[in-house]
Enzyme design. Structure first.
Site, PDB file in Angstrom:
ATOM      1  N   ASN A 129       5.642  20.062  46.884  1.00 26.18           N
ATOM      2  CA  ASN A 129       6.076  19.257  45.894  1.00 26.18           C
ATOM      3  C   ASN A 129       6.960  18.073  46.191  1.00 26.18           C
ATOM      4  O   ASN A 129       7.364  17.282  45.317  1.00 26.18           O
ATOM      5  CB  ASN A 129       7.088  20.283  44.866  1.00 26.18           C
ATOM      6  N   ARG A 143      23.384  24.665  45.160  1.00 22.92           N
ATOM      7  CA  ARG A 143      22.423  25.170  44.314  1.00 22.92           C
ATOM      8  C   ARG A 143      22.443  26.566  44.177  1.00 22.92           C
ATOM      9  O   ARG A 143      23.134  27.517  44.549  1.00 22.92           O
ATOM     10  CB  ARG A 143      21.345  24.292  44.642  1.00 22.92           C
TER      11      ARG A 143
HETATM   12  C1  DQA Z   1      14.640  20.342  49.144  1.00 24.53           C
HETATM   13  C2  DQA Z   1      15.519  21.654  48.495  1.00 24.53           C
HETATM   14  C3  DQA Z   1      14.732  22.963  48.427  1.00 24.53           C
HETATM   15  O1  DQA Z   1      15.412  24.060  47.874  1.00 24.53           O
HETATM   16  C4  DQA Z   1      13.690  22.758  47.248  1.00 24.53           C
HETATM   17  O2  DQA Z   1      12.712  23.942  47.152  1.00 24.53           O
HETATM   18  C5  DQA Z   1      12.697  21.399  47.526  1.00 24.53           C
HETATM   19  C6  DQA Z   1      13.189  20.341  48.053  1.00 24.53           C
HETATM   20  C7  DQA Z   1      15.417  19.411  49.405  1.00 24.53           C
HETATM   21  O3  DQA Z   1      14.854  18.316  49.889  1.00 24.53           O
HETATM   22  O4  DQA Z   1      16.394  19.118  48.397  1.00 24.53           O
HETATM   23  O5  DQA Z   1      11.584  21.394  47.458  1.00 24.53           O
HETATM   24  O6  DQA Z   1      14.050  20.860  50.436  1.00 24.53           O
END
Ligand code: DQA
Length: 156
Positions: A18, A114
C-alpha cells in the site's frame, strides 16, 4: 582516493504493501507526497552520503522476502518500511535475520501513537535502528544513519 560512484556501497530501500498509494492514502496520517517523491529524496540523500540506492515497492510478502534474500548477496545495508507486514510477517522477520548487513526500519507515521495492533513490529527485533513519525524525512534520516553504520563497519 575518493570512491567512484560504481564503488560506493549499494543499499536496498524496500517498501511494503500500500505504500504505492501514498498521496492518495490517508493524507492526514501519511501526508500528500507520493512514493515517487520519496524515491527522489532518497536518491539525493544517498548521493550526499556517498551511497547508491536500489528503491523498490511491492504489495506481495513473498516478493519482499525474495528482495531481502537478494540483499544478502548484493547490498551493504537495507532500509525497510515493511508497512503492514511489519506487524504480521514472521517470513519478513526470518529473512531479515539472515542478513549480516545493517537493517534500518522506517515508518512514516509514529506507529506507537496509533492503534495497538501497530505497536509491535517483527522488523524491530532485527533492526539496528528504528525511525518513525518523521514522515518522508524518516527515509533521509535512515540513509544518514546507514552511512554512519557502514563507515563504522569499514573503519572497524
Ligand atoms: C506504516 C505504518 C504501518 O502501520 C502501516 O500499515 C503502513 C505504513 C508507516 O509508514 O507509517 O502501511 O509502515
Amino acid at each position: 582516493m575518493p570512491q567512484t560512484v560504481a564503488e560506493q556501497p549499494l543499499i536496498f530501500i524496500l517498501n511494503g504493501p500500500n505504500l504505492n498509494m501514498l498521496g492518495k492514502r490517508e493524507a492526514g496520517i501519511y501526508g500528500t507526497g507520493t512514493l515517487a517523491d520519496i524515491e527522489t529524496a532518497c536518491g539525493g540523500a544517498a548521493k550526499s552520503a556517498g551511497l547508491r540506492v536500489d528503491f523498490r515497492q511491492s504489495n506481495h510478502e513473498g516478493e519482499i522476502v525474495d528482495w531481502i534474500q537478494e540483499a544478502q548477496v548484493k547490498a551493504a545495508g537495507v532500509v525497510i518500511n515493511a508497512a503492514a507486514l511489519s506487524h504480521s510477517s514472521v517470513a519478513v522477520h526470518d529473512a531479515l535475520r539472515l542478513l549480516d548487513v545493517p537493517v534500518i526500519e522506517v515508518h512514516l507515521s509514529n506507529i506507537y501513537r496509533r492503534e495497538a495492533f501497530r505497536h509491535h513490529s517483527y522488523v524491530s527485533a532485527v533492526a539496528s535502528g528504528v525511525i518513525c513519525g518523521f514522515g518522508a524525512d524518516g527515509y533521509k534520516l535512515a540513509i544518514a544513519g546507514m552511512a554512519r553504520l557502514l563507515a563504522e563497519r569499514a573503519h572497524g
